[in-house]
Design a protein around this motif. Sequence first.
Motif, PDB file in Angstrom:
ATOM      1  N   UNK A 303       0.947  -1.236   0.060  1.00  0.00           N
ATOM      2  CA  UNK A 303      -0.065  -0.115   0.102  1.00  0.00           C
ATOM      3  C   UNK A 303       0.803   1.323  -0.066  1.00  0.00           C
ATOM      4  N   UNK A 304       1.889   1.264   0.705  1.00  0.00           N
ATOM      5  CA  UNK A 304       2.792   2.413   0.617  1.00  0.00           C
ATOM      6  C   UNK A 304       3.677   2.398  -0.772  1.00  0.00           C
ATOM      7  N   UNK A 305       3.838   1.431  -1.278  1.00  0.00           N
ATOM      8  CA  UNK A 305       4.680   1.616  -2.574  1.00  0.00           C
ATOM      9  C   UNK A 305       3.408   1.902  -3.758  1.00  0.00           C
ATOM     10  N   UNK A 306       2.193   1.601  -3.450  1.00  0.00           N
ATOM     11  CA  UNK A 306       1.285   1.846  -4.789  1.00  0.00           C
ATOM     12  C   UNK A 306       0.080   1.836  -4.089  1.00  0.00           C
ATOM     13  N   UNK A 307      -0.479   3.301  -3.727  1.00  0.00           N
ATOM     14  CA  UNK A 307      -1.841   3.223  -3.211  1.00  0.00           C
ATOM     15  C   UNK A 307      -2.867   2.766  -4.036  1.00  0.00           C
TER      16      UNK A 307
END
Length: 337
Positions: A303-307
Amino acid sequence: MPEQATDDAASRHVPVLLARCLELLAPALAEPGSVMVDSTLGMGGHTEGVLRAFPHVRVVGLDRDPQALELAGRRLAPFGDRFTPVHAIYDEIGDVLDDLGIGHVQGVLMDLGVSSLQLDEVERGFSYAKDAPLDMRMDSTTGQTAADVLNTYDQRAIARILREYGEERFAPRIARAVVAARAVRPLTRTAELVDLVRASIPAVARQTGGHPAKRTFQALRIEVNGELEVLERAVPASIEALAVGGRIVVEAYQSLEDRIVKRAFAAGATSSAPPDLPVEPATHTPYLRLVTRGAEEADAEELARNPRSQSVRLRAAERLRPTPDHMRDRKTPRRAA
């Protein structure tokens, strides 16, 4: 198309759950000569990951969006004939493989929903955040637009679409407002629709659940592109395209899509024998094995890398044997051995 739009696919697109997809596909793609179909090529992120991770694998990439095919083609050109782009919708997988002289494949990957490219290109009309023409076609060369739907469907049909495809509880109010507005002049812009939706939803209901137009835009996009009808055909067709030992991995982003995938996988992974039989006949054993336990979601790191992975639901299955005739979807042709 602007030069930047075709040259920076890697920087514009982070494929969702790429490492997990590669892990799930690896056992099926282990042998030299393996072929995978990326049914939703988009900007080519998943396909690039597969081609790098498995140097002996060929990928056939399908997409209904000509712009996506051009962009991904440039990104994947270094892989030469290991990558084959095809302008097609993913329920056409059987016809595509027939045209290419391919019998069965070892992997199928489906990353459903709207792509990063389509969301980022404002003029495509997929986003409620910026004003644009009411288009929403994944293939901008053919078919009806969102404006066509809003300006020609009757009030009951519009309400049904918003309720069924967008799970919008204020669908009747929005449909009524659309019909009233178009009687004055046709709807042509996304901003007009956003204003109508916002005015149709009570203020207290607008305080939760994200942007008030999100569900309406999802519903219209699904209707314009026939997404659920296509998916209903595409999942069994993709299973039929798999060789024994092959795997299918599907990433869905809303409950309606995930429900279709879950149902098709469960049908293949369930015995068709009557429950009271003392011994299960071989002809009734499952033809799929579920590889994931339920639907997997993105973890905090993803999630932090790819919302955009926030709503993903990933499922995978492996083909155990050819589909018995009595368990096969009659609308899906059997592929030649």
